[in-house]
Design a protein around this motif. Sequence first.
Motif, PDB file in Angstrom:
ATOM      1  N   PHE A  18       0.930  -1.104  -0.012  1.00 33.43           N
ATOM      2  CA  PHE A  18       0.124   0.052  -0.052  1.00 33.43           C
ATOM      3  C   PHE A  18       0.701   1.675  -0.176  1.00 33.43           C
ATOM      4  N   ALA A  19       2.178   1.347   1.014  1.00 41.89           N
ATOM      5  CA  ALA A  19       2.672   2.894   0.853  1.00 41.89           C
ATOM      6  C   ALA A  19       3.280   2.968  -0.680  1.00 41.89           C
ATOM      7  N   GLU A  20       3.738   1.232  -1.077  1.00 42.02           N
ATOM      8  CA  GLU A  20       4.401   1.600  -2.503  1.00 42.02           C
ATOM      9  C   GLU A  20       3.676   2.052  -3.688  1.00 42.02           C
ATOM     10  N   LYS A  21       2.085   1.136  -3.691  1.00 38.01           N
ATOM     11  CA  LYS A  21       1.711   1.432  -4.762  1.00 38.01           C
ATOM     12  C   LYS A  21       0.234   2.094  -4.860  1.00 38.01           C
ATOM     13  N   GLY A  22      -0.129   2.513  -3.106  1.00 38.68           N
ATOM     14  CA  GLY A  22      -1.475   2.849  -2.858  1.00 38.68           C
ATOM     15  C   GLY A  22      -2.166   1.421  -3.491  1.00 38.68           C
ATOM     16  N   PHE A  23      -3.880   1.632  -2.476  1.00 41.53           N
ATOM     17  CA  PHE A  23      -4.634   0.790  -2.214  1.00 41.53           C
ATOM     18  C   PHE A  23      -4.965   0.317  -3.818  1.00 41.53           C
ATOM     19  N   ASP A  24      -5.403   1.263  -4.730  1.00 37.73           N
ATOM     20  CA  ASP A  24      -5.762   1.511  -5.979  1.00 37.73           C
ATOM     21  C   ASP A  24      -5.179   0.175  -6.667  1.00 37.73           C
ATOM     22  N   ALA A  86       5.822  19.007  17.145  1.00 41.52           N
ATOM     23  CA  ALA A  86       6.059  18.756  15.906  1.00 41.52           C
ATOM     24  C   ALA A  86       7.662  17.518  15.655  1.00 41.52           C
ATOM     25  N   CYS A  87       8.529  17.559  16.744  1.00 45.39           N
ATOM     26  CA  CYS A  87       9.422  16.409  17.042  1.00 45.39           C
ATOM     27  C   CYS A  87       8.313  15.007  16.945  1.00 45.39           C
ATOM     28  N   ALA A  88       7.680  14.923  17.909  1.00 44.06           N
ATOM     29  CA  ALA A  88       6.636  13.222  17.127  1.00 44.06           C
ATOM     30  C   ALA A  88       6.169  13.103  16.124  1.00 44.06           C
ATOM     31  N   LEU A  89       6.020  13.990  15.717  1.00 44.06           N
ATOM     32  CA  LEU A  89       5.379  13.755  14.255  1.00 44.06           C
ATOM     33  C   LEU A  89       6.240  13.387  13.382  1.00 44.06           C
ATOM     34  N   LEU A  90       7.632  14.596  12.995  1.00 43.63           N
ATOM     35  CA  LEU A  90       9.044  14.167  12.320  1.00 43.63           C
ATOM     36  C   LEU A  90       9.500  12.736  12.239  1.00 43.63           C
ATOM     37  N   ASP A  91       9.382  12.478  13.470  1.00 44.59           N
ATOM     38  CA  ASP A  91      10.044  10.589  14.548  1.00 44.59           C
ATOM     39  C   ASP A  91       9.133   9.906  13.587  1.00 44.59           C
ATOM     40  N   TYR A  92       7.733   9.934  13.595  1.00 41.15           N
ATOM     41  CA  TYR A  92       6.903   9.056  13.199  1.00 41.15           C
ATOM     42  C   TYR A  92       6.704   8.932  11.406  1.00 41.15           C
ATOM     43  N   ILE A  93       7.330  10.278  10.637  1.00 39.85           N
ATOM     44  CA  ILE A  93       7.253   9.970   9.623  1.00 39.85           C
ATOM     45  C   ILE A  93       9.260   9.282   9.074  1.00 39.85           C
ATOM     46  N   GLU A  94      10.136  10.099   9.656  1.00 42.93           N
ATOM     47  CA  GLU A  94      11.488   9.394   9.540  1.00 42.93           C
ATOM     48  C   GLU A  94      10.951   7.921  10.287  1.00 42.93           C
ATOM     49  N   GLY A  95      10.453   7.198  11.249  1.00 39.78           N
ATOM     50  CA  GLY A  95      10.478   6.076  12.120  1.00 39.78           C
ATOM     51  C   GLY A  95       9.370   5.132  10.800  1.00 39.78           C
ATOM     52  N   SER A  96       8.707   5.804  10.100  1.00 37.41           N
ATOM     53  CA  SER A  96       6.960   4.749   9.639  1.00 37.41           C
ATOM     54  C   SER A  96       7.147   5.554   8.568  1.00 37.41           C
ATOM     55  N   THR A  97       8.046   5.378   7.642  1.00 38.93           N
ATOM     56  CA  THR A  97       7.761   6.068   6.383  1.00 38.93           C
ATOM     57  C   THR A  97       6.180   5.540   5.399  1.00 38.93           C
ATOM     58  N   ASP A  98       6.678   3.926   5.775  1.00 39.18           N
ATOM     59  CA  ASP A  98       5.597   3.655   4.867  1.00 39.18           C
ATOM     60  C   ASP A  98       3.842   3.696   5.329  1.00 39.18           C
ATOM     61  N   GLY A  99       4.305   3.657   6.573  1.00 37.10           N
ATOM     62  CA  GLY A  99       3.145   4.584   7.262  1.00 37.10           C
ATOM     63  C   GLY A  99       2.428   5.345   6.979  1.00 37.10           C
ATOM     64  N   PHE A 100       3.055   6.632   7.218  1.00 39.64           N
ATOM     65  CA  PHE A 100       2.812   8.175   6.762  1.00 39.64           C
ATOM     66  C   PHE A 100       2.183   7.708   5.450  1.00 39.64           C
ATOM     67  N   ARG A 101       2.831   7.607   4.541  1.00 43.07           N
ATOM     68  CA  ARG A 101       2.588   7.683   2.314  1.00 43.07           C
ATOM     69  C   ARG A 101       1.487   6.881   3.268  1.00 43.07           C
ATOM     70  N   ILE A 102       0.705   5.750   3.403  1.00 42.36           N
ATOM     71  CA  ILE A 102      -0.415   5.328   3.777  1.00 42.36           C
ATOM     72  C   ILE A 102      -1.270   6.324   4.243  1.00 42.36           C
ATOM     73  N   LEU A 103      -1.466   6.845   5.127  1.00 38.15           N
ATOM     74  CA  LEU A 103      -1.982   7.851   6.121  1.00 38.15           C
ATOM     75  C   LEU A 103      -1.972   9.419   5.439  1.00 38.15           C
ATOM     76  N   VAL A 104      -1.263   9.288   4.194  1.00 34.80           N
ATOM     77  CA  VAL A 104      -1.461  10.654   3.535  1.00 34.80           C
ATOM     78  C   VAL A 104      -1.908  11.333   2.380  1.00 34.80           C
ATOM     79  N   ARG A 105      -2.409   9.445   2.271  1.00 29.99           N
ATOM     80  CA  ARG A 105      -2.808   9.433   0.604  1.00 29.99           C
ATOM     81  C   ARG A 105      -4.257   9.386   0.940  1.00 29.99           C
ATOM     82  N   ASP A 106      -5.981   9.434  -0.334  1.00 28.02           N
ATOM     83  CA  ASP A 106      -6.712   9.509  -0.006  1.00 28.02           C
ATOM     84  C   ASP A 106      -7.077   8.059   0.505  1.00 28.02           C
TER      85      ASP A 106
END
Length: 199
Positions: A18-24, A86-106
């Motif tokens: 899902f992080a790599e290609k998206g849901f669709d 601010a650091c918590a959000l950036l830490d999450y993005i750095e440590g869970s990049t795939d997860g954040f990619r999934i969350l910010v997609r529609d």
Amino acid sequence: MTGKERREQLLDVSRALFAEKGFDATSVEEIAARASVSKPVVYEHFGGKEGVYAVVVDREMQRLMDQIVDALDGGSHPRELLERAACALLDYIEGSTDGFRILVRDSPVASSSGTFSSLLNDIASQVEHVLALHFAEQGYDRKLAALYAQALVGMVALTGQWWLEARKPKKDEVAAHLVNLAWNGLSAMEHKPKLRSRS
């Protein structure tokens, strides 16, 4: 593998896809192939692609919310709380990049925890509570804490989306600039701001 282990494997594989290609663009066939199982195994555990996606999104939203709430629980000075959030959000993005990619997609399906925008609203509610206390101490209208909380969370979240791809400058520098803009703006707030161009 036990049923629980298989379920976790399918979640890990699906999260990466899902992080790599998206849901669709992700199919049950791909999930099954990458996990070295048959399609019926995916259906047995999740009922289909929508089911596995909902679990992945719910887990990521909970992980991010937990990090933000933990950050807001520590410290007492408003600037420190802003830095920690601010650091918590950036830490999450750095440590869970795939997860954040999934969350910010529609989100194509409604998950039990909601969408990324509802998660940001939950975070803003936490920030609103903190701001309301400090607004009252400083003589500002407590009712405006919600507006400022939305503005702060939105600023950090959009910057986080940009930093997800840019990755420059370094994380702590990004956080410092976010805090600089927000804090120096907050520290010089007018009690009753007016637009100069519309006076």
